[in-house]
Design a protein around this motif. Structure first.
Motif, PDB file in Angstrom:
ATOM      1  N   LEU A 186      -8.865 -11.523  -9.543  1.00 48.73           N
ATOM      2  CA  LEU A 186      -9.505 -10.226 -10.022  1.00 48.73           C
ATOM      3  C   LEU A 186      -9.601  -9.268  -9.022  1.00 48.73           C
ATOM      4  CD1 LEU A 186     -12.210 -12.090 -12.389  1.00 48.73           C
ATOM      5  CD2 LEU A 186     -10.648 -10.532 -13.009  1.00 48.73           C
ATOM      6  N   GLN A 187     -10.013  -9.792  -7.731  1.00 47.76           N
ATOM      7  CA  GLN A 187     -10.104  -8.708  -6.657  1.00 47.76           C
ATOM      8  C   GLN A 187      -8.784  -8.110  -6.358  1.00 47.76           C
ATOM      9  OE1 GLN A 187     -12.989  -7.882  -4.238  1.00 47.76           O
ATOM     10  NE2 GLN A 187     -11.352  -6.170  -4.237  1.00 47.76           N
ATOM     11  N   THR A 188      -7.663  -8.772  -6.381  1.00 45.54           N
ATOM     12  CA  THR A 188      -6.248  -8.294  -6.106  1.00 45.54           C
ATOM     13  C   THR A 188      -6.018  -7.310  -7.231  1.00 45.54           C
ATOM     14  OG1 THR A 188      -5.528 -10.044  -4.731  1.00 45.54           O
ATOM     15  CG2 THR A 188      -3.725  -8.899  -5.999  1.00 45.54           C
ATOM     16  N   LEU A 189      -6.158  -7.643  -8.610  1.00 51.50           N
ATOM     17  CA  LEU A 189      -5.999  -6.630  -9.564  1.00 51.50           C
ATOM     18  C   LEU A 189      -6.789  -5.466  -9.371  1.00 51.50           C
ATOM     19  CD1 LEU A 189      -6.106  -9.282 -12.502  1.00 51.50           C
ATOM     20  CD2 LEU A 189      -4.053  -8.049 -11.716  1.00 51.50           C
ATOM     21  N   GLN A 190      -7.895  -5.470  -8.808  1.00 49.50           N
ATOM     22  CA  GLN A 190      -8.979  -4.314  -8.560  1.00 49.50           C
ATOM     23  C   GLN A 190      -8.295  -3.453  -7.711  1.00 49.50           C
ATOM     24  OE1 GLN A 190     -12.387  -3.639 -10.252  1.00 49.50           O
ATOM     25  NE2 GLN A 190     -11.479  -1.616  -9.384  1.00 49.50           N
ATOM     26  N   ASP A 191      -7.799  -4.025  -6.573  1.00 49.75           N
ATOM     27  CA  ASP A 191      -7.153  -3.292  -5.272  1.00 49.75           C
ATOM     28  C   ASP A 191      -5.946  -2.423  -5.908  1.00 49.75           C
ATOM     29  OD1 ASP A 191      -9.146  -4.423  -3.791  1.00 49.75           O
ATOM     30  OD2 ASP A 191      -7.829  -6.073  -2.909  1.00 49.75           O
ATOM     31  N   LEU A 192      -5.303  -3.112  -6.584  1.00 53.06           N
ATOM     32  CA  LEU A 192      -4.108  -2.435  -7.305  1.00 53.06           C
ATOM     33  C   LEU A 192      -4.316  -1.164  -8.058  1.00 53.06           C
ATOM     34  CD1 LEU A 192      -1.877  -5.581  -7.663  1.00 53.06           C
ATOM     35  CD2 LEU A 192      -1.318  -3.841  -6.084  1.00 53.06           C
ATOM     36  N   LEU A 193      -5.355  -1.542  -8.741  1.00 46.36           N
ATOM     37  CA  LEU A 193      -5.855  -0.418  -9.700  1.00 46.36           C
ATOM     38  C   LEU A 193      -6.324   0.744  -8.696  1.00 46.36           C
ATOM     39  CD1 LEU A 193      -6.909  -1.888 -13.178  1.00 46.36           C
ATOM     40  CD2 LEU A 193      -4.849  -0.702 -12.445  1.00 46.36           C
ATOM     41  N   ASP A 194      -7.357   0.209  -7.722  1.00 47.10           N
ATOM     42  CA  ASP A 194      -7.762   1.241  -6.750  1.00 47.10           C
ATOM     43  C   ASP A 194      -6.712   2.176  -6.049  1.00 47.10           C
ATOM     44  OD1 ASP A 194     -10.237   0.616  -7.464  1.00 47.10           O
ATOM     45  OD2 ASP A 194     -10.635  -0.904  -5.705  1.00 47.10           O
ATOM     46  N   LEU A 195      -5.495   1.524  -5.658  1.00 46.93           N
ATOM     47  CA  LEU A 195      -4.571   1.916  -5.089  1.00 46.93           C
ATOM     48  C   LEU A 195      -3.565   2.884  -5.715  1.00 46.93           C
ATOM     49  CD1 LEU A 195      -2.793   1.575  -2.604  1.00 46.93           C
ATOM     50  CD2 LEU A 195      -1.434  -0.288  -3.538  1.00 46.93           C
ATOM     51  N   CYS A 196      -3.411   2.478  -7.157  1.00 44.37           N
ATOM     52  CA  CYS A 196      -2.815   3.559  -8.041  1.00 44.37           C
ATOM     53  C   CYS A 196      -3.588   3.561  -9.399  1.00 44.37           C
ATOM     54  CB  CYS A 196      -1.338   3.081  -8.196  1.00 44.37           C
ATOM     55  SG  CYS A 196      -0.518   4.046  -9.155  1.00 44.37           S
ATOM     56  N   PRO A 197      -4.546   4.385  -9.618  1.00 46.28           N
ATOM     57  CA  PRO A 197      -5.407   4.389 -10.683  1.00 46.28           C
ATOM     58  C   PRO A 197      -4.778   4.636 -12.086  1.00 46.28           C
ATOM     59  CG  PRO A 197      -6.286   5.720  -9.166  1.00 46.28           C
ATOM     60  CD  PRO A 197      -4.916   5.435  -8.474  1.00 46.28           C
ATOM     61  N   VAL A 225       0.815  -1.013  -0.012  1.00 42.89           N
ATOM     62  CA  VAL A 225      -0.104  -0.050  -0.093  1.00 42.89           C
ATOM     63  C   VAL A 225       0.949   1.214  -0.165  1.00 42.89           C
ATOM     64  CG1 VAL A 225      -1.688   1.269   1.376  1.00 42.89           C
ATOM     65  CG2 VAL A 225      -1.932  -1.229   1.154  1.00 42.89           C
ATOM     66  N   ASP A 226       2.009   1.257   0.826  1.00 39.78           N
ATOM     67  CA  ASP A 226       2.831   2.268   0.966  1.00 39.78           C
ATOM     68  C   ASP A 226       3.771   2.412  -0.455  1.00 39.78           C
ATOM     69  OD1 ASP A 226       1.862   2.617   3.728  1.00 39.78           O
ATOM     70  OD2 ASP A 226       3.772   1.728   4.571  1.00 39.78           O
ATOM     71  N   TYR A 227       3.952   1.440  -1.110  1.00 41.00           N
ATOM     72  CA  TYR A 227       4.890   1.646  -2.241  1.00 41.00           C
ATOM     73  C   TYR A 227       4.045   2.032  -3.485  1.00 41.00           C
ATOM     74  CZ  TYR A 227       7.707  -0.926  -5.967  1.00 41.00           C
ATOM     75  OH  TYR A 227       8.459  -0.736  -7.117  1.00 41.00           O
ATOM     76  N   LYS A 228       2.736   1.769  -3.517  1.00 41.92           N
ATOM     77  CA  LYS A 228       1.927   2.090  -4.542  1.00 41.92           C
ATOM     78  C   LYS A 228       2.455   1.713  -6.015  1.00 41.92           C
ATOM     79  CE  LYS A 228      -0.968   6.095  -3.159  1.00 41.92           C
ATOM     80  NZ  LYS A 228      -1.241   5.377  -1.825  1.00 41.92           N
ATOM     81  N   PRO A 229       2.460   0.500  -6.349  1.00 42.84           N
ATOM     82  CA  PRO A 229       3.007  -0.082  -7.493  1.00 42.84           C
ATOM     83  C   PRO A 229       2.144   0.719  -8.651  1.00 42.84           C
ATOM     84  CG  PRO A 229       2.231  -1.858  -6.336  1.00 42.84           C
ATOM     85  CD  PRO A 229       2.242  -0.638  -5.392  1.00 42.84           C
ATOM     86  N   ASP A 230       2.957   0.978  -9.565  1.00 46.57           N
ATOM     87  CA  ASP A 230       2.266   1.466 -10.871  1.00 46.57           C
ATOM     88  C   ASP A 230       2.539   0.869 -12.274  1.00 46.57           C
ATOM     89  OD1 ASP A 230       4.973   2.042 -11.686  1.00 46.57           O
ATOM     90  OD2 ASP A 230       4.685   4.379 -11.617  1.00 46.57           O
ATOM     91  N   THR A 231       3.287  -0.420 -11.950  1.00 47.37           N
ATOM     92  CA  THR A 231       3.276  -1.327 -13.029  1.00 47.37           C
ATOM     93  C   THR A 231       3.372  -2.691 -12.232  1.00 47.37           C
ATOM     94  OG1 THR A 231       4.794   0.311 -14.273  1.00 47.37           O
ATOM     95  CG2 THR A 231       5.049  -2.239 -14.847  1.00 47.37           C
ATOM     96  N   ILE A 232       2.505  -3.635 -12.789  1.00 51.49           N
ATOM     97  CA  ILE A 232       1.997  -4.994 -12.246  1.00 51.49           C
ATOM     98  C   ILE A 232       2.570  -5.913 -13.229  1.00 51.49           C
ATOM     99  CG2 ILE A 232       0.349  -6.244 -11.067  1.00 51.49           C
ATOM    100  CD1 ILE A 232       0.619  -3.443 -10.100  1.00 51.49           C
ATOM    101  N   LEU A 233       3.165  -6.997 -13.472  1.00 53.08           N
ATOM    102  CA  LEU A 233       3.412  -8.122 -13.906  1.00 53.08           C
ATOM    103  C   LEU A 233       2.710  -9.290 -13.555  1.00 53.08           C
ATOM    104  CD1 LEU A 233       7.340  -7.206 -13.898  1.00 53.08           C
ATOM    105  CD2 LEU A 233       5.762  -6.294 -15.621  1.00 53.08           C
ATOM    106  N   ALA A 234       2.017  -9.648 -14.432  1.00 54.21           N
ATOM    107  CA  ALA A 234       1.387 -11.307 -13.897  1.00 54.21           C
ATOM    108  C   ALA A 234       1.384 -12.170 -15.116  1.00 54.21           C
ATOM    109  CB  ALA A 234      -0.182 -11.074 -13.674  1.00 54.21           C
ATOM    110  N   ALA A 235       2.277 -13.341 -14.866  1.00 59.11           N
ATOM    111  CA  ALA A 235       2.276 -14.195 -16.108  1.00 59.11           C
ATOM    112  C   ALA A 235       2.103 -15.571 -15.652  1.00 59.11           C
ATOM    113  CB  ALA A 235       3.729 -14.459 -16.408  1.00 59.11           C
TER     114      ALA A 235
END
Ligand SMILES: C[S@@+](CC[C@H](N)C(=O)[O-])C[C@H]1O[C@@H](n2cnc3c(N)ncnc32)[C@H](O)[C@@H]1O
Length: 236
Positions: free
Chosen positions: A172-183, A149-159
């Motif tokens: 899907l929930q985690t992907l959504q949470d990450l986009l909520d954290l850093c739109p 949460v503190d790091y606020k990633p702006d680039t997510i890699l998922a393979a």
């Protein structure tokens, strides 16, 4: 294997766990080390210890290879100031390749379940990347760790994270949470279609995110293997 009901489900690496198979899973491999330079894109190869003793992420999966090469080939310069997080990293093929090939100004996070923590640390050390890559536990579907949460990633890699149906809503929930954290974040998502249910995952993803199929010079080759490469971003 004993299940911990507190934890999000983890798939088994068993051909029997996959019905309606369209394409086979990678074969079981003996533990060992691999070095990859992605057709000369890396000056110094990335080293991966593969060992299936802790779970299916212990070996290289085809989407990981495609995404790692894509990131090196097309995003090397743009990633310099990115805050990067890899989901379901397994041994860390994608993140370690990016860390090896790009001069990053922020640490890169490899994340997976507890079972993979030791292997992630092992491979970070194997590549002398302790000062640039961190490994942390991130169970899909659970609240994001405070560190992330503190790091606020702006680039997510998922393979190769789409292969176990009970985990689809969690991912899907985690992907959504990450986009909520850093739109403004971009998710680079590579998957291999193995079962009809995998397309169901993509259908739901398309309803939730802006999904764009991305260009890659190897696309004709990897699409013959039912591999797909997308970006997911927040819906406009
Ligand atoms: C098929 S492996 C892919 C590994 C690597 N990304 C690659 O391409 O070689 C999928 C990874 O997702 C992780 N995974 C599965 N379910 C998960 C969950 N609920 N939370 C976090 N990670 C999970 C597994 O531990 C595994 O390392």
């Amino acid at each position: 294997m004993t299940e911990n009901p507190e934890r999000s489900p983890s798939p088994e690496f068993s051909p029997l766990a996959f019905d309606e198979g369209l394409t086979p899973l990678p074969e079981y491999k003996a533990a060992g080390d691999t070095a990859l330079d992605f057709s000369g894109l890396l000056n110094e190869p990335v080293k991966l210890h593969e060992d299936l003793k802790s779970g299916c992420g212990g070996q290289l999966w085809p989407a990981g290879m495609v995404l790692a090469k894509h990131m090196l080939r097309y995003h090397r310069d743009a990633l310099q100031h990115a805050r990067i997080l890899e989901l379901g990293a397994g041994g860390g093929i994608v993140g370690l390749t990016v860390a090896k090939g790009c001069s990053l100004s922020s640490p890169l996070y490899l994340t997976d379940q507890l079972e993979m923590e030791e292997l992630m640390h092992h491979n970070i050390k194997l590549n002398n990347l302790e000062d640039r890559v961190k490994a942390t536990i991130l169970n899909w579907g659970e609240p994001l760790p405070q560190e992330i949460v503190d790091y606020k990633p702006d680039t997510i890699l998922a393979a190769d994270c789409v292969y176990f149906e009970p985990a689809f809503p969690l991912l899907l929930q985690t992907l959504q949470d990450l986009l909520d954290l850093c739109p403004s974040a971009t998710i680079y998502f590579c998957f291999k279609k193995r079962r009809r249910a995998d397309m169901q995952f993509m259908k739901t993803a398309k309803k939730t995110f802006q999904v764009t199929e991305i260009e890659d010079a190897d696309r004709a080759v990897f699409s013959r293997e039912s591999l797909f490469l997308y970006t997911f971003s927040r819906k406009r």
